[in-house]
Design a protein around this motif. Structure first.
Motif, short mmCIF file in Angstrom:
data_model
loop_
_atom_site.label_atom_id
_atom_site.label_comp_id
_atom_site.label_asym_id
_atom_site.label_seq_id
_atom_site.Cartn_x
_atom_site.Cartn_y
_atom_site.Cartn_z
N GLU A 159 -4.62 5.55 -6.66
CA GLU A 159 -5.78 5.73 -5.79
C GLU A 159 -5.81 4.62 -4.75
O GLU A 159 -5.65 3.44 -5.09
CB GLU A 159 -7.06 5.73 -6.61
CG GLU A 159 -8.30 6.01 -5.78
CD GLU A 159 -9.56 6.08 -6.63
OE1 GLU A 159 -10.66 6.21 -6.05
OE2 GLU A 159 -9.44 6.00 -7.87
N LEU A 160 -6.02 4.97 -3.51
CA LEU A 160 -6.02 4.00 -2.41
C LEU A 160 -7.43 3.66 -1.99
O LEU A 160 -8.29 4.55 -1.87
CB LEU A 160 -5.24 4.55 -1.21
CG LEU A 160 -3.77 4.89 -1.44
CD1 LEU A 160 -3.14 5.45 -0.16
CD2 LEU A 160 -2.99 3.66 -1.91
N LEU A 220 -2.20 0.97 5.75
CA LEU A 220 -1.22 2.02 6.04
C LEU A 220 -1.21 2.35 7.53
O LEU A 220 -0.14 2.54 8.13
CB LEU A 220 -1.56 3.28 5.23
CG LEU A 220 -1.33 3.20 3.72
CD1 LEU A 220 -1.85 4.45 3.04
CD2 LEU A 220 0.14 2.98 3.41
N ASP A 223 -6.70 -0.23 1.80
CA ASP A 223 -5.32 0.27 1.75
C ASP A 223 -5.06 1.24 2.89
O ASP A 223 -3.97 1.23 3.51
CB ASP A 223 -5.05 0.98 0.42
CG ASP A 223 -4.95 0.00 -0.76
OD1 ASP A 223 -4.56 -1.15 -0.52
OD2 ASP A 223 -5.28 0.41 -1.89
N GLN A 224 -6.04 2.09 3.20
CA GLN A 224 -5.88 3.03 4.30
C GLN A 224 -5.75 2.29 5.64
O GLN A 224 -4.97 2.67 6.51
CB GLN A 224 -7.08 3.99 4.35
CG GLN A 224 -7.21 4.89 3.13
CD GLN A 224 -6.10 5.93 3.04
OE1 GLN A 224 -5.30 6.10 3.96
NE2 GLN A 224 -6.02 6.62 1.90
N ALA A 274 1.35 7.48 -6.31
CA ALA A 274 0.15 8.30 -6.50
C ALA A 274 -1.02 7.52 -7.07
O ALA A 274 -1.88 8.09 -7.74
CB ALA A 274 0.46 9.51 -7.38
N ALA A 277 0.83 -1.21 0.00
CA ALA A 277 0.00 0.00 0.00
C ALA A 277 0.87 1.26 0.00
O ALA A 277 0.54 2.26 -0.65
CB ALA A 277 -0.93 -0.01 1.21
N GLU A 278 1.99 1.22 0.72
CA GLU A 278 2.90 2.36 0.73
C GLU A 278 3.51 2.59 -0.65
O GLU A 278 3.72 3.74 -1.05
CB GLU A 278 3.99 2.13 1.77
CG GLU A 278 3.49 2.23 3.21
CD GLU A 278 4.51 1.71 4.20
OE1 GLU A 278 5.57 1.22 3.76
OE2 GLU A 278 4.25 1.79 5.41
N GLN A 279 3.79 1.51 -1.36
CA GLN A 279 4.31 1.66 -2.72
C GLN A 279 3.27 2.28 -3.64
O GLN A 279 3.59 3.14 -4.47
CB GLN A 279 4.75 0.29 -3.24
CG GLN A 279 5.95 -0.29 -2.52
CD GLN A 279 6.27 -1.71 -2.94
OE1 GLN A 279 5.45 -2.38 -3.57
NE2 GLN A 279 7.46 -2.18 -2.58
N LYS A 280 2.01 1.88 -3.49
CA LYS A 280 0.93 2.47 -4.29
C LYS A 280 0.78 3.95 -3.96
O LYS A 280 0.61 4.78 -4.86
CB LYS A 280 -0.38 1.73 -4.03
CG LYS A 280 -0.42 0.31 -4.56
CD LYS A 280 -1.63 -0.45 -4.05
CE LYS A 280 -2.93 0.17 -4.50
NZ LYS A 280 -4.09 -0.63 -4.06
N GLN A 281 0.91 4.28 -2.67
CA GLN A 281 0.79 5.67 -2.26
C GLN A 281 1.94 6.50 -2.82
O GLN A 281 1.73 7.64 -3.28
CB GLN A 281 0.77 5.74 -0.73
CG GLN A 281 0.51 7.14 -0.19
CD GLN A 281 0.52 7.15 1.33
OE1 GLN A 281 1.43 6.60 1.96
NE2 GLN A 281 -0.49 7.77 1.93
N ALA A 282 3.13 5.94 -2.82
CA ALA A 282 4.30 6.66 -3.34
C ALA A 282 4.19 6.92 -4.83
O ALA A 282 4.72 7.93 -5.34
CB ALA A 282 5.57 5.88 -3.03
#
Length: 470
Positions: free
Chosen positions: A387-388, A396, A392-393, A385, A378-383
């Protein structure tokens, strides 16, 4: 042995700290005059005074003997006499050595009284007969949740801490020695700078464990051949405590890469043909001889070995960590100041999890790692950009709590407290049906939170909206 009374003045060559001489060939049927690893006294004149230095036999080819002079060869001449003592290095053993510090020659260096009248035991003996071993079944608690919860340290285990230069592995090793529920701590330091040596001794003293600790220290300024003797001394003492007194002994060794480098340096000086990256071809055997001293004795205590192996360039395929991985039963992977839950592995943890620990241990361990793996993704997806999702939240939030309350090296707690905290963190981030755990365990351990912020027993819980777990 006749060599105990006979001196030889046949030194042919002195190269660095190596001394080479020729001795007579024994007659057929007679015992050899000298054996590998035997000690000798090298005596000569220095400033019009008798100068005697200890040396160890490191190679024999026919009647040519190569010795490493422990105190160096500076000032020695080729007319010096060599007297073989007829035995390998010995180390002092008795209850009097507890709380004491020795160098790589087995001499006291803590300004305390000498121990000349105590028992002397040989070092570097064979490993234990398998018939006298029992299967590992007892856990050593360390109060480090990343070890106790996820990769248990088991009595008689041999396991390294894989790390790189600059990481706090010495601080971590000393903390385990202080907190582990072992009877005796035997510390072997190889190539330590003085600051690290002082840190270990002061840490043990401040924590009140020095009285049950024995330290063997080779500093960076000492002879490298002493570095090769330190593990054997530490393990010989550990064996005696385990066998004769039934103690649970934890041996701490740092740094085995410095030990392997000393093997390489001595081998090259002795004109041996190097193998992979300059290390000698017997590197695996040399490491295994030491690590296989770990044992749970059928009639006695146990010896557990926890070492540090630094990886040059963080290269796990380097000969030292590579060979170590084939010998040991897993590894703790320390990098970026934390124990990596993915790179760490204890192959003996299944012998104690759920048998000596709580019934939910295995399920908690697996579920926490599964969620943390999802948190990393999830952190990789957030990095990037992306959509989470709501899930995923949740991941995190879990990842942040997991790092703070479990992965930080300063965290210290009992295993049962760590398991309870794990349930609270999971309840703070996920619903019960998202855990995918055995329902009977969820019913028993999952904190039930109602709308008033109290649990089923109407007691205030540590659950907070901000995600802070206390």
């Amino acid at each position: 042995m006749g060599s105990q009374q006979t001196s030889y003045q046949s030194i042919e060559e002195i190269v660095g700290d190596l001394l080479k001489l020729r001795i007579p060939v024994p007659a057929v049927g007679e015992p050899p005059l000298v054996r590998l690893n035997d000690l000798a006294l090298v005596s000569g004149q220095k400033d019009d005074q008798q100068d005697s230095r200890l040396a160890q036999v490191i190679d024999i080819k026919g009647n040519r003997v190569t010795m490493q002079v422990l105190d160096g060869t500076k000032g020695l001449a080729t007319d010096a006499s060599v007297t073989f003592l007829g035995h390998p290095m010995q180390v002092t053993f008795s209850d009097n050595i507890l709380g004491r510090t020795f160098n790589g020659k087995g001499k006291v260096i803590d300004n305390g009284p000498e121990l000349s009248y105590d028992t002397r035991v040989l070092i570097g003996g064979p490993t234990v007969n398998p018939m006298r071993r029992v299967l590992a079944s007892q856990m050593i608690r360390t109060k480090v949740p990343m070890i106790d919860v996820f990769n248990c340290l088991v009595e008689s285990q041999k396991i390294p801490i894989f790390s790189v230069s600059g990481e706090p592995y010495n601080r971590f090793l000393s903390r385990i020695g202080i907190q582990a529920d072992a009877d005796i701590i035997v510390f072997g330091g190889m190539g330590l700078v003085f600051d690290d040596f002082y840190f270990f001794r002061q840490s043990f003293e401040d924590a009140g464990v020095l009285a049950r600790t024995v330290m063997f220290v080779n500093q960076a300024s000492d002879s490298i051949v002493e570095r090769l003797l330190v593990p054997d001394m530490a393990l010989a003492v550990a064996e005696r405590f385990a066998v004769e007194e039934g103690k649970r002994v934890l041996v701490l060794l740092t740094d085995m890469t410095a030990y392997a480098d000393a093997l390489k340096e001595v081998g090259i000086a002795n004109e041996r043909v190097p193998s992979n990256r300059g290390y000698m071809g017997d590197l695996y055997s040399q490491l295994a001889r030491r690590y296989e001293k770990a044992c749970d004795y059928a009639k006695g205590g146990s010896v557990t070995i926890l070492s540090v192996t630094t990886m040059p360039g963080n290269d796990v395929s380097h000969p030292v960590p590579d060979n170590t991985g084939y010998i040991t039963e897993g590894q703790f992977y320390l990098h970026s100041g934390v124990l990596d839950p993915f790179g760490s592995l204890s192959r003996l943890k299944q012998f104690v999890i759920g048998k000596q620990t709580r019934e939910d241990h295995s399920q908690v361990m697996n579920t926490m790692i599964r969620f943390y793996s999802g948190a990393v993704e999830a952190e990789q997806k957030q990095a990037m950009a992306f959509e989470l999702s709501d899930y995923d939240q949740q991941l995190l939030k879990f990842g942040a709590l997991f790092r703070e309350h479990f992965m930080e090296l300063e965290v210290s707690m009992e295993l049962e407290d760590a398991l309870d905290l794990a349930w609270k963190i999971m309840a703070d981030c996920f619903s019960a049906d998202q855990l995918l755990m055995k329902q009977e365990l969820v019913n028993k351990y999952f904190p039930r939170i109602n709308t008033t912020g109290t649990d089923a027993d109407n007691k205030t819980t540590p659950h907070k909206e901000a995600g802070a777990i206390v």
